[in-house]
Every structure is written in C-alpha cells, then in structure tokens.
Design a protein around this motif. Structure first.
Motif, mmCIF file in Angstrom:
data_model
loop_
_atom_site.group_PDB
_atom_site.id
_atom_site.type_symbol
_atom_site.label_atom_id
_atom_site.label_comp_id
_atom_site.label_asym_id
_atom_site.label_seq_id
_atom_site.Cartn_x
_atom_site.Cartn_y
_atom_site.Cartn_z
ATOM 1 N N ALA A 20 0.819 -1.214 0.000
ATOM 2 C CA ALA A 20 0.000 0.000 0.000
ATOM 3 C C ALA A 20 0.856 1.267 0.000
ATOM 4 C CB ALA A 20 -0.951 -0.004 1.201
ATOM 5 N N ASN B 60 -1.469 0.848 5.533
ATOM 6 C CA ASN B 60 -2.603 1.648 5.068
ATOM 7 C C ASN B 60 -3.738 0.720 4.669
ATOM 8 O OD1 ASN B 60 -1.465 4.220 5.428
ATOM 9 N ND2 ASN B 60 -0.389 4.090 3.484
ATOM 10 N N ARG B 61 -4.961 1.182 4.872
ATOM 11 C CA ARG B 61 -6.136 0.327 4.711
ATOM 12 C C ARG B 61 -6.147 -0.399 3.366
ATOM 13 N NH1 ARG B 61 -11.316 0.389 7.253
ATOM 14 N NH2 ARG B 61 -12.880 -0.688 6.014
ATOM 15 N N HIS C 210 -4.075 2.182 -0.927
ATOM 16 C CA HIS C 210 -4.584 2.449 0.421
ATOM 17 C C HIS C 210 -5.757 3.425 0.452
ATOM 18 C CE1 HIS C 210 -2.019 5.913 -0.335
ATOM 19 N NE2 HIS C 210 -2.674 6.550 0.622
#
Length: 217
Positions: free
Chosen positions: A8, A23-24, A183
């Motif tokens: 990410a 990061n998501r 992300h």
C-alpha cells in the motif's frame, strides 16, 4: 528469513508471524492476501536483491482487522490573511499477520509469443480512455492528481461515471494503476461524485466535512 516488501505504498521489513499495520486494504477481514512487490529477501548470509522487485517472490499475509490510527491535528494558517483552519485526521489502517515468505511461486510473465498476441487486445482497449474534456475529479475528497489520472485512464473521466460505479470497482482501478494508490478509501466517492454531477457543491462540502479518513462519520 525476512523480506522487504512494498505494501500500500510503503516499504516494510517483515518476518513470518509478524503483525504489521499498513494503510487500509480493500481485502475483507479474515481473508488472505499476497504481495508480490518484494524488493529484498534475506535468509541467513544469503541476500537476494530485486531490480527493483524479485521475480516470482511472494509475501503471504492474512487480514486480521481494519481500524483507525491515532488522531493527528492538522493546522493551517496564512499570515496576515486571518485564515486559520484546524482539522483532525485518523488514518484508516489494516492489521495483517505475515504467514509466509517465498522466494519463488508467483505467476510467471507470459512468454514473448503470447505477449505479442496480447498486443492487439491492448490496442482495442485503448479507446476506453477519455477523449473529451474530463471533470475536475480532484474535487472528490481523497482523489489527488495521481488518483484522478488513474480514473481518467480507466474511463471514469466524469462525475456521472464515478457516481454510477461501485466503490470496489474504483478501488480496483487505483490498485491496478499503482500500489501507492491501493490504500485510498473510495467508499464515499460515488456519493460525492453524484453531488458534484448535480451541482450540489454546498451539500458536497458538508459531506466532506463529515469524512474521517475517507469514511463518513
């Protein structure tokens, strides 16, 4: 054995069974995910360097949970302008656990003959890119210049097209364009684009003021 891998948009030194906050990711909790952008693998005295990535190397992981990081205060001020803005931000993160590191096993690149056959398909797909004037997609919260460029190249050059798309579809477009965009949270992008397409700028601003890390409060 350890590896340096890009996840990410950030590089991490990881080992088996290590937990990492990144990061998501768009992957659901409990699902497995592989990362093939492995830059270095170390096994005792043996070190393998990529150029820039190691061909065939993989880092396997499992998504444990999605969460938000600590709040960060962002303060903006312009001298002699009377301009002061204070905002709080909590980064959307994903906790993963490294399940394995392999020096080989990733999908190999297609042979040259197959690559030549695939070229006409790429040429046919090219008209999908925008040919007319694109909307200013940077008005969408979270869509910077690189993300906007990726959307336009994928055929999402207007607010109307983004409003009709699913967040997962937009996330896939960003991930395929660059791992540095993977992300970005696109959950509210269709909703934001709909307001922009309808010219409801005040409502769009109100929605963006409620966003925290790309997620509506």
């Amino acid at each position: 054995m350890y590896a340096i891998v890009e996840i990410a948009g950030h590089q991490f030194k990881v080992e088996k069974d290590q937990r990492v906050f990144v990061n998501r990711l768009s992957t659901e909790e409990g699902k497995k995910v592989d990362f093939d952008n492995v830059l270095l693998i170390g096994d005792g005295d043996n070190i393998t360097l990529g150029a820039p990535a190691i061909d065939g190397a993989l880092v396997g992981a499992k998504v444990l949970r999605h969460l938000k990081g600590d709040k960060v205060i962002v303060f903006k001020k312009k001298r002699r302008k009377g301009y002061r803005v204070k905002n709080g931000h909590r980064q959307s993160l994903t906790e993963i656990v490294i399940e394995g590191i392999t020096a080989s096993g990733a999908k190999k690149a297609a042979p040259k003959k197959e690559a030549k056959k695939a070229e006409p398909k790429a040429e046919k797909a090219a008209p999908k890119k925008a040919t007319g004037k694109a909307d200013d997609l940077k008005k969408i919260e979270g869509a910077g210049p690189k993300a906007a460029e990726a959307l336009v190249n994928a055929g999402f050059e207007t607010f109307e097209k983004i409003a009709a798309a699913k967040p997962e579809e937009l996330s896939t477009v960003l991930t395929e364009a660059s791992s540095r965009l993977a992300h970005i949270v696109t959950d509210t992008w269709p909703k934001q684009a709909k307001l922009a397409a309808d010219g409801k700028w005040d409502e769009l601003q109100e929605l963006q003021d409620r966003l925290d890390g790309g997620i509506e409060k």
